[in-house]
Design a protein around this motif. Structure first.
Motif, mmCIF file in Angstrom:
data_model
loop_
_atom_site.group_PDB
_atom_site.id
_atom_site.type_symbol
_atom_site.label_atom_id
_atom_site.label_comp_id
_atom_site.label_asym_id
_atom_site.label_seq_id
_atom_site.Cartn_x
_atom_site.Cartn_y
_atom_site.Cartn_z
ATOM 1 N N VAL A 66 9.948 -4.595 5.754
ATOM 2 C CA VAL A 66 9.158 -5.054 4.613
ATOM 3 C C VAL A 66 7.706 -5.291 5.030
ATOM 4 C CG1 VAL A 66 8.848 -6.937 2.957
ATOM 5 C CG2 VAL A 66 11.131 -6.037 3.416
ATOM 6 N N LEU A 67 7.515 -5.929 6.216
ATOM 7 C CA LEU A 67 6.160 -6.165 6.701
ATOM 8 C C LEU A 67 5.422 -4.856 6.960
ATOM 9 C CD1 LEU A 67 6.802 -9.120 9.182
ATOM 10 C CD2 LEU A 67 5.681 -9.227 6.944
ATOM 11 N N LEU A 99 5.983 -1.945 5.509
ATOM 12 C CA LEU A 99 5.667 -1.344 4.219
ATOM 13 C C LEU A 99 4.433 -1.996 3.601
ATOM 14 C CD1 LEU A 99 6.494 0.623 1.984
ATOM 15 C CD2 LEU A 99 7.965 -1.159 1.036
ATOM 16 N N ALA A 100 4.336 -3.324 3.746
ATOM 17 C CA ALA A 100 3.170 -4.017 3.199
ATOM 18 C C ALA A 100 1.893 -3.582 3.905
ATOM 19 C CB ALA A 100 3.367 -5.528 3.346
ATOM 20 N N LEU A 101 1.971 -3.403 5.244
ATOM 21 C CA LEU A 101 0.807 -2.944 5.991
ATOM 22 C C LEU A 101 0.372 -1.548 5.565
ATOM 23 C CD1 LEU A 101 1.657 -4.248 9.588
ATOM 24 C CD2 LEU A 101 -0.156 -5.075 8.066
ATOM 25 N N ILE A 155 0.854 -0.180 2.626
ATOM 26 C CA ILE A 155 0.242 -0.264 1.295
ATOM 27 C C ILE A 155 -1.196 -0.771 1.400
ATOM 28 C CG2 ILE A 155 0.354 -1.459 -0.929
ATOM 29 C CD1 ILE A 155 3.415 -1.421 -0.646
ATOM 30 N N LEU A 156 -1.401 -1.794 2.227
ATOM 31 C CA LEU A 156 -2.749 -2.328 2.403
ATOM 32 C C LEU A 156 -3.679 -1.286 3.025
ATOM 33 C CD1 LEU A 156 -1.932 -5.941 3.693
ATOM 34 C CD2 LEU A 156 -2.849 -5.301 1.457
#
Length: 418
Positions: free
Chosen positions: A352-353, A355-357, A359-360
């Motif tokens: 999840v982390l 994936l967030a990176l 996206i950012l």
């Protein structure tokens, strides 16, 4: 005195190659006129000049057929046209493109980019797919003159090689920089565990049959016709398979519901399910009752190694790895039976982390298109099929595959002026 390459109209040279019967027609044969497909007078909506192949050297382009083409008993829906005078018939594009699984009217080091008059054309009319290498020159040997020839794949399985302009004997063409061949070849692929990376599998290509034409018979205004012979794969029932009188030793595998000699593109699956076991004097009823054997993928290595020593030739593709269907399914089944533990939860959190990176990072790149990171990804984004350039390093010959549809700017073939 009859000219060289001449054959009597009533007696074309014929050879039986187990899978195909070939007939060679010389300049004086009456049937020759009907074998050559005149693309200049064909339906213009069905004929195309391939813009990329006509302007490049050592390139290949994948084309989807409008019909199923039977090749060594296998139904194919796509082929790969190469500038080097052949059609690649395999599914897996590998760095030894010229070695196996080809239809080659005249494989050589042709460079269509040398002349504006050189083109690679093709036509698909629903029942025949014709590729023509028109006025192409040999790289570095342009003084030899231009070559014009074609290959036609018919929905019935017939293959026609037509030769219009062959300015020099084929035996004079050098094979130093590129193989020189004329004929057919097919192979099967197996997945073997890689010694370097145990978790991965190495693709190994085995050529099980080849037809080599006598290149001295390839002359101006000549042709070769290949008529397919029946194979075990055409039999759809056990009774038809077991009663087959083909030259092949056909066997029926009840688990796969397939008739095979054991040597075709399905060989790995054939051995994995134990279909290669002896079934002498067994009836179809016995096979239906007795075949419950399903071997794990690893068990196919032993009988495979024994059989392969008799095959025509082998080549190893060390730099290609794949998970494979069998391997993938076994991994999923093991994971399903394992209870969820702390490591799994940690993995999910990390995913999840990550994936967030991502996206950012994507938001940042889109908002800063001139940044170093944005330029890095723009330069490396895939524009077409993965390229494998033809380079002569380590004596290996590889082709670059191009996207067939988006860059064909030449349009249709124009009729030649008389």
């Amino acid at each position: 005195m009859e000219p060289a390459g001449y054959h009597h109209p009533l007696s074309p040279q014929e050879d039986n190659h187990s899978y195909y019967v070939s007939r060679v027609y010389g300049p004086g044969d009456a049937r020759l006129r009907g074998l050559w497909v005149d693309l200049a007078t064909a339906n213009r909506s069905q004929v195309k000049i391939h813009g990329i192949l006509s302007n490049t050297h050592r390139q290949a382009s994948r084309i989807v057929l409008s019909f199923d083409f039977p090749f060594y008993g296998h139904l194919l829906r796509q082929v790969t046209i190469a500038t080097g005078g052949f059609i690649f018939m395999g599914d897996v594009i590998h760095r030894m493109l010229t070695a196996t699984q080809y239809v080659a009217p005249l494989m050589a080091n042709f460079n269509p980019s040398f002349s504006r008059n050189s083109t690679v054309q093709y036509m698909d009319n629903g029942t025949a797919f014709v590729v023509q290498w028109d006025k192409v020159y040999l790289q570095g040997k342009e003084e030899m003159g231009s070559f014009t020839f074609q290959a036609a794949l018919h929905s019935t399985g017939r293959i026609i090689f037509g030769y219009k302009e062959i300015p020099v004997p084929v035996l004079q063409i050098s094979a130093t920089q590129h193989p020189v061949k004329a004929g057919l070849s097919d192979a099967f692929m197996v997945l073997n565990p890689s010694p370097d990376v145990p978790e991965s599998r190495r693709r190994t290509i085995y050529e099980y049959h080849r037809v080599e034409l006598d290149t001295s018979k390839i002359t101006n205004l000549s042709a070769v016709e290949f008529t397919p012979l029946p194979t075990c794969l055409q039999h759809q029932s056990c009774e038809m398979c077991m009663s087959s009188e083909l030259t092949f030793n056909c066997s029926w595998c009840h688990i796969l519901q397939r008739c095979s000699s054991g040597f075709d593109r399905y060989r790995e699956e054939w051995l994995s399910y134990g279909c290669g076991q002896k079934a002498d004097e067994k009836s179809c009823e016995d096979l239906a009752v007795g075949e419950h054997y399903s071997a794990p993928p690893e068990s196919s290595s032993s009988p495979l190694d024994e059989d392969i020593t008799t095959s025509t030739s082998t080549l190893f593709i060390d730099n290609l790895t794949t998970e494979g269907r069998g391997l993938g399914s076994s991994l999923h089944s093991k994971q399903a039976s394992t209870p969820i533990h702390t490591g799994t939860i940690v993995g999910i959190v990390l995913a999840v982390l990550l994936l967030a990176l991502i996206i950012l990072a994507a938001i940042y790149i889109n908002s800063h298109p001139t940044s170093t990171a944005a330029l890095f990804f723009i330069e490396r984004r895939p524009h077409h099929w993965p390229a494998m350039k033809f380079r002569n390093h380590s004596n290996h010959t590889t082709y670059s595959e191009v996207e067939a549809n988006s860059q064909e700017k030449e349009g249709f073939v124009e009729a030649e002026q008389c």
